[in-house]
Motif scaffolding. Structure first.
Motif, PDB file in Angstrom:
ATOM      1  N   THR A   1      -1.088  -5.876  62.792  1.00 40.04           N
ATOM      2  CA  THR A   1      -0.942  -4.485  63.247  1.00 40.04           C
ATOM      3  C   THR A   1      -1.168  -3.483  62.119  1.00 40.04           C
ATOM      4  OG1 THR A   1       1.448  -4.476  62.831  1.00 40.04           O
ATOM      5  CG2 THR A   1       0.714  -5.218  65.001  1.00 40.04           C
ATOM      6  N   ARG A   2      -1.686  -3.923  60.991  1.00 38.79           N
ATOM      7  CA  ARG A   2      -1.927  -3.051  59.828  1.00 38.79           C
ATOM      8  C   ARG A   2      -0.649  -2.338  59.394  1.00 38.79           C
ATOM      9  NH1 ARG A   2      -5.685  -5.708  61.181  1.00 38.79           N
ATOM     10  NH2 ARG A   2      -7.890  -5.162  61.143  1.00 38.79           N
ATOM     11  N   GLY A   3       0.489  -3.024  59.524  1.00 41.41           N
ATOM     12  CA  GLY A   3       1.764  -2.463  59.107  1.00 41.41           C
ATOM     13  C   GLY A   3       2.400  -1.516  60.100  1.00 41.41           C
ATOM     14  N   ASN A   4       1.855  -1.407  61.300  1.00 42.94           N
ATOM     15  CA  ASN A   4       2.376  -0.461  62.291  1.00 42.94           C
ATOM     16  C   ASN A   4       3.336  -1.098  63.294  1.00 42.94           C
ATOM     17  OD1 ASN A   4       0.868   1.971  61.524  1.00 42.94           O
ATOM     18  ND2 ASN A   4      -0.940   0.826  62.172  1.00 42.94           N
ATOM     19  N   GLY A   5       3.542  -2.402  63.230  1.00 49.80           N
ATOM     20  CA  GLY A   5       4.418  -3.081  64.180  1.00 49.80           C
ATOM     21  C   GLY A   5       5.873  -3.079  63.729  1.00 49.80           C
ATOM     22  N   VAL A   6       6.770  -2.949  64.681  1.00 54.90           N
ATOM     23  CA  VAL A   6       8.207  -2.992  64.419  1.00 54.90           C
ATOM     24  C   VAL A   6       8.820  -4.037  65.348  1.00 54.90           C
ATOM     25  CG1 VAL A   6      10.384  -1.723  64.395  1.00 54.90           C
ATOM     26  CG2 VAL A   6       8.253  -0.564  63.755  1.00 54.90           C
ATOM     27  N   MET A   7       9.541  -5.003  64.808  1.00 52.66           N
ATOM     28  CA  MET A   7      10.130  -6.056  65.632  1.00 52.66           C
ATOM     29  C   MET A   7      11.625  -6.168  65.394  1.00 52.66           C
ATOM     30  SD  MET A   7       8.889  -9.593  63.754  1.00 52.66           S
ATOM     31  CE  MET A   7      10.158 -10.616  64.526  1.00 52.66           C
ATOM     32  N   ASN A   8      12.337  -6.479  66.466  1.00 56.00           N
ATOM     33  CA  ASN A   8      13.770  -6.750  66.420  1.00 56.00           C
ATOM     34  C   ASN A   8      14.059  -7.901  67.378  1.00 56.00           C
ATOM     35  OD1 ASN A   8      14.964  -4.315  64.813  1.00 56.00           O
ATOM     36  ND2 ASN A   8      13.595  -3.368  66.302  1.00 56.00           N
TER      37      ASN A   8
END
Length: 263
Positions: free
Chosen positions: A116-123
């Motif tokens: 995601t080119r550093g744009n992903g956020v996961m929890n």
């Protein structure tokens, strides 16, 4: 957290809630001056009254831009994830929810950042236990392993970096069996990062090739735990965090591999 003794007097089995829980203990011990090595984390399996093997399942939530949704779904599908919900966030964002085996999350955070080119956020949060989902494909890349003990040199690194991604720069002390990079192929490759250029008394203008080194990738403790394979360890000392093969000698690793093939 639970600590258990094993058959070996210098080995302990530590059980905790996820990689972050274990990494906090490791970091505390490191700051107190301990030196030790840890293996790859494994999930704790259970059996129900019928003898069915159960494994922990995590509820995973990922926020990504719409253009990366396909890549995220493809990678998580290979990790036995099942999508339960997909909603739109504003004009360009998407929230994805999955149920995924806890072992399927190992090593995925760094993969998500790359996809995601550093744009992903996961929890993720613990969901419950469900029947075993089957085998999950492990890391598809191998390791670049140091050939000998010494200090890394620009000349050796320049030719080793063609094999894959490097984890060290020049002037770094290494030892035989230490993991110094990630191989682009699935197999492990032994590289001589300590190799120096042969010195002669012949010189010509423009004959020496300029050595341009790719900046090394520096892993955190959690990334090291996610990266290593079953035959590798993370070596923890107050001064450094390194990755290594369980068996340092190349000859002994080859003998063991040949023995396992015969069996």
């Amino acid at each position: 957290m639970r600590v258990e003794e094993t058959e070996s007097t210098d080995t302990f089995r530590v059980s905790g809630r996820g990689e972050l829980h274990l990494s906090i203990l490791i970091e505390q011990m490191r700051r107190q001056g301990y030196e030790f090595a840890v293996s790859r984390p494994k999930v704790i399996l259970h059996k129900d009254e019928n003898g069915t093997v159960l494994e922990p399942i995590e509820e995973l939530t990922i926020d990504v831009p719409q253009e990366y949704v396909g890549s995220v779904m493809e990678k998580l599908g290979m990790r036995k994830a099942e999508m339960t919900d997909m909603t739109t966030l504003g004009d360009t964002g998407t929230r994805l929810k999955f149920l995924i085996p806890a072992r399927g999350l190992m090593g995925y955070r760094s993969e998500l950042m790359t996809d995601t080119r550093g744009n992903g956020v996961m929890n993720h949060i613990f969901y419950g236990y469900e029947p075993y989902k089957g085998d999950i494909a492990e890391r598809k890349t191998g390791s670049l392993v140091a050939h000998e003990t010494g200090d890394s040199c620009s000349y050796g690194l320049f030719y080793a970096q063609d094999r894959g991604r490097m984890f060290i720069g020049p002037g770094v002390p290494v030892y035989e069996g230490e993991i110094v990079g990630e191989c682009a192929r699935a197999d492990d490759i032994v590289v001589n990062v300590c190799k120096k250029k042969h010195v002669t008394n012949m010189r010509a203008a423009g004959s020496d090739e300029a050595l341009r080194l790719t900046p090394p990738t520096v892993f955190t403790l959690e990334q090291c735990l996610e990266f290593i394979a079953d035959d590798e360890l993370v070596e923890i000392t107050p001064q450094s965090i390194r990755m290594r093969k369980r068996i340092l000698s190349k000859e002994q690793r080859m003998k063991l591999a040949a023995k396992m093939m015969r069996e």
